[in-house]
Design an enzyme around this catalytic site. Structure first.
Site, PDB file in Angstrom:
ATOM      1  N   GLU A   1      10.005   1.473  10.393  1.00 51.79           N
ATOM      2  CA  GLU A   1      11.052   2.451  10.053  1.00 51.79           C
ATOM      3  C   GLU A   1      10.393   3.819  10.146  1.00 51.79           C
ATOM      4  O   GLU A   1       9.566   4.165   9.303  1.00 51.79           O
ATOM      5  CB  GLU A   1      11.564   2.207   8.623  1.00 51.79           C
ATOM      6  CG  GLU A   1      12.271   0.888   8.435  1.00 51.79           C
ATOM      7  CD  GLU A   1      13.655   0.855   9.064  1.00 51.79           C
ATOM      8  OE1 GLU A   1      14.065   1.861   9.666  1.00 51.79           O
ATOM      9  OE2 GLU A   1      14.306  -0.190   8.976  1.00 51.79           O
TER      10      GLU A   1
ATOM     11  N   LYS B   1       0.877  -1.181   0.000  1.00 51.86           N
ATOM     12  CA  LYS B   1       0.000   0.000   0.000  1.00 51.86           C
ATOM     13  C   LYS B   1       0.912   1.228   0.000  1.00 51.86           C
ATOM     14  O   LYS B   1       1.451   1.628   1.041  1.00 51.86           O
ATOM     15  CB  LYS B   1      -0.879  -0.021   1.253  1.00 51.86           C
ATOM     16  CG  LYS B   1      -2.192   0.703   1.144  1.00 51.86           C
ATOM     17  CD  LYS B   1      -2.124   2.187   0.919  1.00 51.86           C
ATOM     18  CE  LYS B   1      -1.789   2.987   2.149  1.00 51.86           C
ATOM     19  NZ  LYS B   1      -1.672   4.451   1.842  1.00 51.86           N
TER      20      LYS B   1
HETATM   21  P1  NAD Z   1       2.671   8.702   7.279  1.00 55.29           P
HETATM   22  O1  NAD Z   1       2.957   7.986   8.538  1.00 55.29           O
HETATM   23  O2  NAD Z   1       1.708   9.808   7.296  1.00 55.29           O
HETATM   24  O3  NAD Z   1       2.146   7.695   6.151  1.00 55.29           O
HETATM   25  C1  NAD Z   1       2.906   6.582   5.745  1.00 55.29           C
HETATM   26  C2  NAD Z   1       1.973   5.527   5.164  1.00 55.29           C
HETATM   27  O4  NAD Z   1       1.113   5.040   6.186  1.00 55.29           O
HETATM   28  C3  NAD Z   1       1.080   6.025   4.037  1.00 55.29           C
HETATM   29  O5  NAD Z   1       0.999   5.003   3.057  1.00 55.29           O
HETATM   30  C4  NAD Z   1      -0.269   6.209   4.737  1.00 55.29           C
HETATM   31  O6  NAD Z   1      -1.397   6.098   3.888  1.00 55.29           O
HETATM   32  C5  NAD Z   1      -0.240   5.056   5.720  1.00 55.29           C
HETATM   33  N1  NAD Z   1      -1.109   5.200   6.899  1.00 55.29           N
HETATM   34  C6  NAD Z   1      -1.533   6.351   7.482  1.00 55.29           C
HETATM   35  N2  NAD Z   1      -2.294   6.054   8.570  1.00 55.29           N
HETATM   36  C7  NAD Z   1      -2.342   4.707   8.652  1.00 55.29           C
HETATM   37  C8  NAD Z   1      -2.938   3.791   9.568  1.00 55.29           C
HETATM   38  N3  NAD Z   1      -3.647   4.207  10.634  1.00 55.29           N
HETATM   39  N4  NAD Z   1      -2.763   2.470   9.372  1.00 55.29           N
HETATM   40  C9  NAD Z   1      -2.035   2.017   8.327  1.00 55.29           C
HETATM   41  N5  NAD Z   1      -1.453   2.826   7.418  1.00 55.29           N
HETATM   42  C10 NAD Z   1      -1.584   4.158   7.594  1.00 55.29           C
HETATM   43  O7  NAD Z   1       4.107   9.168   6.744  1.00 55.29           O
HETATM   44  P2  NAD Z   1       4.413  10.073   5.476  1.00 55.29           P
HETATM   45  O8  NAD Z   1       4.039  11.471   5.814  1.00 55.29           O
HETATM   46  O9  NAD Z   1       3.865   9.431   4.264  1.00 55.29           O
HETATM   47  O10 NAD Z   1       6.007   9.936   5.380  1.00 55.29           O
HETATM   48  C11 NAD Z   1       6.888  10.761   6.043  1.00 55.29           C
HETATM   49  C12 NAD Z   1       7.399  10.057   7.290  1.00 55.29           C
HETATM   50  O11 NAD Z   1       8.073   8.860   6.928  1.00 55.29           O
HETATM   51  C13 NAD Z   1       8.414  10.877   8.054  1.00 55.29           C
HETATM   52  O12 NAD Z   1       8.123  10.808   9.411  1.00 55.29           O
HETATM   53  C14 NAD Z   1       9.744  10.168   7.758  1.00 55.29           C
HETATM   54  O13 NAD Z   1      10.726  10.340   8.725  1.00 55.29           O
HETATM   55  C15 NAD Z   1       9.301   8.752   7.649  1.00 55.29           C
HETATM   56  N6  NAD Z   1      10.278   7.949   6.910  1.00 55.29           N
HETATM   57  C16 NAD Z   1      11.052   7.064   7.602  1.00 55.29           C
HETATM   58  C17 NAD Z   1      12.007   6.306   6.929  1.00 55.29           C
HETATM   59  C18 NAD Z   1      12.853   5.293   7.653  1.00 55.29           C
HETATM   60  O14 NAD Z   1      13.436   4.448   6.994  1.00 55.29           O
HETATM   61  N7  NAD Z   1      12.942   5.326   8.957  1.00 55.29           N
HETATM   62  C19 NAD Z   1      12.168   6.454   5.559  1.00 55.29           C
HETATM   63  C20 NAD Z   1      11.368   7.374   4.893  1.00 55.29           C
HETATM   64  C21 NAD Z   1      10.411   8.112   5.583  1.00 55.29           C
END
Ligand code: NAD
Length: 500
Positions: free
Chosen positions: A273, A199
């Site tokens: 992550e 997803k």
């Molecule tokens: P997000 O947490 O808002 O969303 C990530 C994903 O989770 C999306 O696909 C979203 O639709 C899904 N999602 C949202 N709510 C959900 C739920 N309740 N249950 C299941 N899925 C759900 O993050 P974002 O804004 O898309 O990405 C940015 C974040 O990602 C930043 O915090 C960044 O640090 C982190 N990130 C971490 C790494 C790592 O390797 N540690 C790498 C890249 C990005």
């Protein structure tokens, strides 16, 4: 079209990209399908225009995808030798390269990032990543174990472990490196013999959908890889689905906590992550010539939208004034503009929502008493935010503690090693960090004191497929990459054999 063979069409956009954007579809059970819940819009961050309409999965779509993935575990994939899985994965890597320019353009159009980044990181390093993981598919192994079982008398035993695929993997990814993150999840899962329902983020689902088409073309059996699109509710339905055996998530810490909490209700294994707020610690004896890569790659790579971005700079007093002056000059010279022009290093942020979030973080920083050092102007159309450096941010203000995930960094002076280690570790995150110095004794002394999953020395923000990657503290749970990457997708079964 391979990378390096530029397309000649007037807009610079390959005809294959234009054709794909007309009707992107999900992949469920080997079928290309629309979403039962309708569709949603994906925008081009460079101009705010609608780029494509993408299927919105319903709960029933999610259910079908999970069932297809479970059925595929029982089909030819379930007994396929590792070498055959390697072969399919290598074919997929070749197809990604063959369609490299097309994938890179789709990525830049949906995410806003520089086309150079899309070519080098999203496409070429994704193909390399799949090849690296494909090699592990033939190297899965257990152990033989001496055991001391003494009953019943006269019976002898030997024992060994088997490593078995965990089953159906739910992979949920963020928008900052869309193709790369999808591949980081799918490749080790496939190498381990699992099946996947991916997803992708709702802001950037398009390269994952194009990847799904290439998965079919590579010849993977139906249902081995499924891609469903939609917002957080689709991800949540996947996490809660009883047919999912393992969850691997990359995204924000807040979402990670929700997913981890829900996963524990069913005692499902989960890899997380999550976010970061990386410190870059620069000592008086550092090579000031490294401030260029420290800024361009360490802080502003992907316009600051990287989880390891060096968002907090700590600079020792002796070089502070000179380093700040150099940093201001470098940042002021970074060209700002759309990602389709490879000369631009600061590109639009991914969405209007994220642009508003970054603008609010900058405004709050000023309200909280930090001093902005730059007065740069961003283009008006599109989701741009001009880069900003701050001085004088208080240790516990939002700017120092919360992830901005944009082209913004704080700069703080320090005097002693103890002072800076305390400040560097004073956040809930622990993903990446860097130490900049010519003194090997100092570096080795400080390394164990830095609370981060990756510590770079005289560099920052460059992961590698062979380096375990993940977070301390609230930056995550588990490690991706490296020789242990497949362990996230394998169960260990002990086998005890009695004989006389
Ligand atoms: P997000 O947490 O808002 O969303 C990530 C994903 O989770 C999306 O696909 C979203 O639709 C899904 N999602 C949202 N709510 C959900 C739920 N309740 N249950 C299941 N899925 C759900 O993050 P974002 O804004 O898309 O990405 C940015 C974040 O990602 C930043 O915090 C960044 O640090 C982190 N990130 C971490 C790494 C790592 O390797 N540690 C790498 C890249 C990005």
């Amino acid at each position: 079209m391979r990378i390096g063979a530029p397309d000649q069409s007037p807009a610079g956009i390959a005809p294959a990209v234009t054709a794909f954007l007309k009707t992107p579809r999900m992949l469920i059970g080997g079928q290309s399908v629309d979403g039962e819940a309708g569709s949603f819009e994906v925008f081009d961050p460079a101009n705010g225009q609608v780029l494509a309409r993408v299927p919105e999965a319903s709960e029933a779509d999610v259910d079908r995808a999970v069932r297809a993935a479970a059925a595929a575990m029982q089909g030819p994939w379930g007994t396929m030798p590792g070498a055959a899985r390697t072969g399919l994965m290598l074919k997929l890597a070749d197809l990604i390269e063959e369609h490299g320019e097309e994938l890179a353009q789709i990525e830049t159009l949906e995410n806003g990032k520089s086309i150079m980044m899309s070519r080098l990181i999203e496409v070429l390093s994704s193909a390399e990543y799949i090849r690296y993981m494909a090699g592990w598919a033939t190297k899965i192994r257990g152990e033989t174990l001496d055991v001391s079982i003494a009953i019943p008398p006269g019976t002898r035993y030997t024992a060994f472990t088997r490593k078995e695929p965990v089953g159906v993997v739910a992979a949920i990814t963020p928008w900052n490196f869309p193709l790369n993150m999808a591949v980081w999840k799918i490749a080790p899962a496939l190498a381990a013999g699992c099946t996947v329902v991916l997803k992708p983020a709702e802001e950037t689902p398009l390269t994952a959908l194009r990847l799904a088409e290439l998965v079919r073309e590579a010849g993977f059996p139906d249902g081995v890889v499924n891609v469903v699109t939609g917002g957080g509710a689709v991800g949540a339905a996947l996490v809660a689905h009883p047919g999912v055996n393992k969850i691997t998530f990359t995204g924000s810490t807040d979402t990670g906590i929700k997913i981890g909490t829900r996963a524990m209700q069913d005692v499902k294994p989960v890899t997380l992550e999550l976010g970061g707020k990386a410190p870059m610690v620069m000592f008086d004896d550092m090579d000031l010539g490294l401030l260029g890569p420290a800024t361009g790659i360490g802080i502003f790579l992907n316009t600051g939208q990287t989880c390891c971005a060096g968002a907090r700079l700590f600079i020792q007093r002796g070089i502070y004034d000179e380093a700040v002056s150099v940093l201001k000059g470098i940042v002021s010279s970074l060209p700002i503009g759309p990602g389709m022009d490879p000369g631009n290093q600061i590109n639009p942020l991914v969405s209007a929502r994220h642009q508003a979030h970054v603008q609010a973080a900058i405004a709050r920083g000023i309200d909280d008493g930090a001093t902005p050092l730059l007065d740069l102007v961003a283009p008006e159309s599109g989701y741009f935010v001009a880069p900003q450096l701050f001085e004088g941010a208080a240790p516990h203000c939002a700017l120092m503690q919360e992830e901005v995930f944009g082209p913004v960094a704080t700069i703080t002076p320090f005097d002693t090693e103890d002072d800076v280690i305390a400040m560097a570790n004073d956040v809930r995150y622990g993903l990446g960090a860097s130490l900049w110095s010519r003194d090997i004794n100092r570096l080795m002394r400080l390394l164990p004191r830095v609370q981060a999953g990756t510590v770079w020395i005289n560099s920052h923000n460059i992961p590698d497929q062979n380096m375990p990657f993940g977070g301390f503290k609230q930056s995550g749970l588990g490690r991706e990459h490296g020789s242990g990457a497949l362990d996230n997708f394998l169960e260990t079964k002990s086998v005890c054999v009695a004989y006389s």
